[in-house]
Write a protein that holds these residues in place. Structure first.
Motif, PDB file in Angstrom:
ATOM      1  N   SER A  32     114.406  73.541   0.565  1.00  0.00           N
ATOM      2  CA  SER A  32     114.882  73.021  -0.711  1.00  0.00           C
ATOM      3  C   SER A  32     114.228  73.787  -1.858  1.00  0.00           C
ATOM      4  N   PRO A  33     115.014  74.230  -2.838  1.00  0.00           N
ATOM      5  CA  PRO A  33     114.429  74.964  -3.964  1.00  0.00           C
ATOM      6  C   PRO A  33     113.730  74.023  -4.949  1.00  0.00           C
ATOM      7  N   LEU A  34     112.795  74.571  -5.702  1.00  0.00           N
ATOM      8  CA  LEU A  34     112.160  73.805  -6.765  1.00  0.00           C
ATOM      9  C   LEU A  34     113.167  73.575  -7.880  1.00  0.00           C
ATOM     10  N   PRO A  35     113.288  72.351  -8.367  1.00  0.00           N
ATOM     11  CA  PRO A  35     114.206  72.105  -9.494  1.00  0.00           C
ATOM     12  C   PRO A  35     113.840  72.987 -10.691  1.00  0.00           C
ATOM     13  N   GLY A  36     114.835  73.689 -11.205  1.00  0.00           N
ATOM     14  CA  GLY A  36     114.607  74.546 -12.359  1.00  0.00           C
ATOM     15  C   GLY A  36     114.168  75.962 -12.018  1.00  0.00           C
ATOM     16  N   PHE A  37     113.986  76.254 -10.732  1.00  0.00           N
ATOM     17  CA  PHE A  37     113.551  77.589 -10.306  1.00  0.00           C
ATOM     18  C   PHE A  37     114.458  78.085  -9.183  1.00  0.00           C
ATOM     19  N   GLU A  38     114.551  79.396  -9.049  1.00  0.00           N
ATOM     20  CA  GLU A  38     115.310  79.990  -7.959  1.00  0.00           C
ATOM     21  C   GLU A  38     114.370  80.740  -7.031  1.00  0.00           C
ATOM     22  N   PHE A  39     114.685  80.722  -5.751  1.00  0.00           N
ATOM     23  CA  PHE A  39     113.898  81.488  -4.790  1.00  0.00           C
ATOM     24  C   PHE A  39     114.086  82.982  -5.044  1.00  0.00           C
ATOM     25  N   PHE A  40     113.005  83.720  -4.875  1.00  0.00           N
ATOM     26  CA  PHE A  40     113.071  85.182  -4.914  1.00  0.00           C
ATOM     27  C   PHE A  40     113.552  85.644  -3.547  1.00  0.00           C
ATOM     28  N   ARG A  41     114.657  86.335  -3.526  1.00  0.00           N
ATOM     29  CA  ARG A  41     115.206  86.818  -2.264  1.00  0.00           C
ATOM     30  C   ARG A  41     115.011  88.333  -2.174  1.00  0.00           C
ATOM     31  N   GLY A  42     114.351  88.765  -1.142  1.00  0.00           N
ATOM     32  CA  GLY A  42     114.123  90.188  -0.954  1.00  0.00           C
ATOM     33  C   GLY A  42     113.199  90.415   0.211  1.00  0.00           C
ATOM     34  N   ASP A  43     113.104  91.676   0.641  1.00  0.00           N
ATOM     35  CA  ASP A  43     112.242  92.000   1.767  1.00  0.00           C
ATOM     36  C   ASP A  43     110.791  92.114   1.286  1.00  0.00           C
ATOM     37  N   ASN A  44     109.914  92.450   2.208  1.00  0.00           N
ATOM     38  CA  ASN A  44     108.493  92.508   1.890  1.00  0.00           C
ATOM     39  C   ASN A  44     108.196  93.520   0.780  1.00  0.00           C
ATOM     40  N   GLU A  45     108.917  94.638   0.796  1.00  0.00           N
ATOM     41  CA  GLU A  45     108.695  95.657  -0.232  1.00  0.00           C
ATOM     42  C   GLU A  45     109.060  95.128  -1.616  1.00  0.00           C
ATOM     43  N   ALA A  46     110.172  94.393  -1.686  1.00  0.00           N
ATOM     44  CA  ALA A  46     110.599  93.837  -2.978  1.00  0.00           C
ATOM     45  C   ALA A  46     109.614  92.773  -3.467  1.00  0.00           C
ATOM     46  N   ILE A  47     109.117  91.963  -2.535  1.00  0.00           N
ATOM     47  CA  ILE A  47     108.141  90.941  -2.916  1.00  0.00           C
ATOM     48  C   ILE A  47     106.850  91.590  -3.393  1.00  0.00           C
ATOM     49  N   SER A  48     106.405  92.619  -2.686  1.00  0.00           N
ATOM     50  CA  SER A  48     105.190  93.328  -3.079  1.00  0.00           C
ATOM     51  C   SER A  48     105.334  93.922  -4.477  1.00  0.00           C
ATOM     52  N   HIS A  49     106.511  94.485  -4.754  1.00  0.00           N
ATOM     53  CA  HIS A  49     106.774  95.052  -6.068  1.00  0.00           C
ATOM     54  C   HIS A  49     106.715  93.970  -7.138  1.00  0.00           C
ATOM     55  N   ALA A  50     107.289  92.809  -6.849  1.00  0.00           N
ATOM     56  CA  ALA A  50     107.275  91.705  -7.813  1.00  0.00           C
ATOM     57  C   ALA A  50     105.859  91.226  -8.071  1.00  0.00           C
ATOM     58  N   ILE A  51     105.043  91.170  -7.018  1.00  0.00           N
ATOM     59  CA  ILE A  51     103.650  90.742  -7.179  1.00  0.00           C
ATOM     60  C   ILE A  51     102.871  91.761  -8.005  1.00  0.00           C
ATOM     61  N   GLU A  52     103.069  93.042  -7.704  1.00  0.00           N
ATOM     62  CA  GLU A  52     102.365  94.101  -8.440  1.00  0.00           C
ATOM     63  C   GLU A  52     102.723  94.076  -9.919  1.00  0.00           C
ATOM     64  N   ASN A  53     103.951  93.678 -10.216  1.00  0.00           N
ATOM     65  CA  ASN A  53     104.390  93.617 -11.610  1.00  0.00           C
ATOM     66  C   ASN A  53     104.174  92.236 -12.236  1.00  0.00           C
ATOM     67  N   LYS A  54     103.381  91.418 -11.544  1.00  0.00           N
ATOM     68  CA  LYS A  54     102.971  90.100 -12.048  1.00  0.00           C
ATOM     69  C   LYS A  54     104.159  89.194 -12.391  1.00  0.00           C
ATOM     70  N   GLN A  55     105.226  89.297 -11.581  1.00  0.00           N
ATOM     71  CA  GLN A  55     106.400  88.458 -11.799  1.00  0.00           C
ATOM     72  C   GLN A  55     106.221  87.046 -11.241  1.00  0.00           C
ATOM     73  N   VAL A  56     105.248  86.863 -10.361  1.00  0.00           N
ATOM     74  CA  VAL A  56     104.975  85.572  -9.704  1.00  0.00           C
ATOM     75  C   VAL A  56     106.256  85.005  -9.081  1.00  0.00           C
ATOM     76  N   PRO A  57     106.776  85.672  -8.045  1.00  0.00           N
ATOM     77  CA  PRO A  57     108.006  85.194  -7.409  1.00  0.00           C
ATOM     78  C   PRO A  57     107.832  83.834  -6.750  1.00  0.00           C
ATOM     79  N   ILE A  58     108.911  83.064  -6.725  1.00  0.00           N
ATOM     80  CA  ILE A  58     108.945  81.774  -6.033  1.00  0.00           C
ATOM     81  C   ILE A  58     109.462  82.027  -4.623  1.00  0.00           C
ATOM     82  N   LEU A  59     108.638  81.783  -3.609  1.00  0.00           N
ATOM     83  CA  LEU A  59     109.001  82.084  -2.229  1.00  0.00           C
ATOM     84  C   LEU A  59     109.222  80.811  -1.422  1.00  0.00           C
ATOM     85  N   SER A  60     110.109  80.892  -0.459  1.00  0.00           N
ATOM     86  CA  SER A  60     110.202  79.853   0.569  1.00  0.00           C
ATOM     87  C   SER A  60     109.309  80.276   1.726  1.00  0.00           C
TER      88      SER A  60
END
Length: 486
Positions: free
Chosen positions: A148-176
């Motif tokens: 179930s997603p967090l109300p008001g937020f969307e899950f970040f969908r992507g592979d490990n490389e995309a998640i790593s990139h988001a973390i490095e850019n301080k995007q703070v992705p919402i993960l399941s």
């Protein structure tokens, strides 16, 4: 009419594959439709098995950090996350391969593609541009659930490389939990939103790695629907291990390397905004039944207000010879409940008379450095349900020598009441928090499920010295004859 199969199952998770194994064992020609490359569903591929593989590694780290208490000079020189993930993947692959071979040995056909029920007895399977139809005397719906997603937020969908990139850019992705299981880097700061098994198991895994973990709780403790002695024991133990809890909190923003949340003071109703660093957020607020596909409506499958398929005690839906098992039905979203449902449905199809599943006797388990187990009624639930002379016996596990050796703690709660049937006192609830408590859950469940009188249950003999003795000692105390506890 001649059908392609006696039984056709849509979905190969615990409910689906267990149904297929049992119906084939009963001599029924069976096939399973699976949309993914691997059988096993969420449990084997993205849930029970991979999380326990990670927790096995966490236990090793936890023990290594405590080795000096035994005079052992052991140090952890580093954590290779890629190798750790590879070990987890190997564990998953072994279990999935074993299931595939077992299904093949039972002559179960596995049809890959997206299955949909056209009407009673007819199922379509779409694989790319190709769609085929299959007929069956009985169709089992076992499509599982999704995070179930967090109300008001969307899950970040992507592979490990995309998640790593988001973390490095301080995007703070919402993960399941799906994405969290495939990370190949050790996070520094993690915020978890949730209070159940998924939240607490990931919290303990990352904490063992050395990650700073903050858990945002909507109420004042995790496992808020459980016995309060158990939830407080779990929270106290996890705090001692370094996990931080923020109670009465809700997340409001995530980005720029931080999470902002609002914390409520329940005493005066005031609210305070707080900001803490975070690499990402794990949203672990539960799962929802996977019944959104249009065919549920067009085929006429009856759903309740929460999207669960409505069934009778044997798993029958409102449609002729269409059955449902697992997470899409009302009850606990647990593999072992799905197993039991599968046995009931299979045996009903075969003309047998199995005992329906009683969700109140299904063990709920949280795994970790200490496990938490809840089976049956809490004292409050028992009183609300109208049980007679409800008694609650609370027993700390500090007197258990094995628990003490582990440097751990725990609590066992026995809930008993007088039976309406024969006026004997019976056990109607067992709740435990402590090391390896999950391994005792089966014994506790049988006591409740079989309505064994408390006096007889307390005569159960557990080998000494074992952690399981905590259950035996607690039953003795509930029966008024404690031996090694006060």
């Amino acid at each position: 009419m001649t059908y392609d199969y006696d039984v056709l199952v849509i979905g190969s998770g615990p409910g689906g594959y267990a149904t297929a194994l049992r119906t084939s064992e009963l001599g029924l020609k069976t096939a399973v439709i699976e949309m993914h490359d691997s059988v096993g569903g969420t449990c084997l591929n993205r849930g029970c098995i991979p999380t326990k593989a990670y927790l096995t590694a966490a236990h090793t780290l936890h023990d290594a950090h405590r080795a000096n208490a035994w005079g052992l000079d052991i140090s952890v020189n580093g954590i290779d996350m890629s190798a750790l993930k590879a070990a987890k993947d190997k564990s998953v692959a072994g279990v999935v391969k074993g299931l595939s071979q077992h299904m093949k040995a039972r002559s179960i056909d596995v049809i890959h593609g997206v299955g949909s029920l056209n009407k009673a007895h007819i199922v379509s399977v779409t694989d790319g541009d190709n769609t085929r139809e299959f007929s069956a005397d009985h169709v089992i719906l076992a499509t599982g659930s999704y995070a179930s997603p967090l109300p008001g937020f969307e899950f970040f969908r992507g592979d490990n490389e995309a998640i790593s990139h988001a973390i490095e850019n301080k995007q703070v992705p919402i993960l399941s939990s799906d994405e969290a299981l495939d990370l190949e880097q050790q996070p520094q700061n993690v915020v978890i939103v949730g209070a159940g098994a998924i939240a607490l198991e990931f919290a303990q895994f990352w904490n063992a790695l050395g990650t700073q973990v903050t858990v945002l709780l909507r109420k004042d403790a995790p496992l808020s629907r459980w016995d309060t002695h158990i939830s407080s024991t779990v929270m106290r133990t996890l705090k001692r291990d370094g996990i931080h809890f923020e109670t009465h909190s809700r997340i409001t923003a995530a980005g720029e390397g931080a999470v902002t949340f609002t914390s409520l003071n329940p005493k005066n109703g005031s609210e305070q905004d707080k900001t803490i660093p975070a690499d990402f957020v794990l949203a672990a607020i539960g799962h929802s039944p996977n019944t959104q596909a249009e065919w549920f409506t067009t085929a006429g499958v009856a759903l309740d207000n929460h999207g669960h398929v409505i069934t009778d005690d044997c798993g029958r839906t409102n449609l002729e010879n269409v059955w449902a098992v697992g997470d899409i039905t009302h009850g606990h979203m647990l593999a072992h409940e799905a197993f039991e449902q599968a046995l009931v449905v299979s045996e009903c199809i075969a003309g047998l008379q199995p005992t329906p599943v009683d969700s109140m006797t299904i063990p709920q388990v949280v795994y970790g450095m200490i496990d938490a187990v809840s089976i049956g009624y809490t004292a409050k639930q028992a009183e609300e349900a109208g049980f007679i002379d409800v008694q609650e016996t609370v027993v700390p596990q500090l007197s258990n020598p094995r628990v003490a050796m582990l440097g751990s703690n725990g609590t066992t709660v026995i809930v008993s009441a007088v039976s309406n049937e024969n006026s004997e006192r019976i056990v109607i609830g067992v709740h435990m928090a402590g090391p390896q408590a999950s391994e005792v859950a089966g014994a506790a469940r049988e006591i409740i499920h079989n309505r064994i009188p408390l006096h007889n249950a307390a005569n159960a003999l557990f080998a000494h010295p074992t952690i399981s003795e905590s259950l035996g000692e607690s039953l003795l105390k509930a029966d008024g004859r404690p031996l090694n506890v006060r």
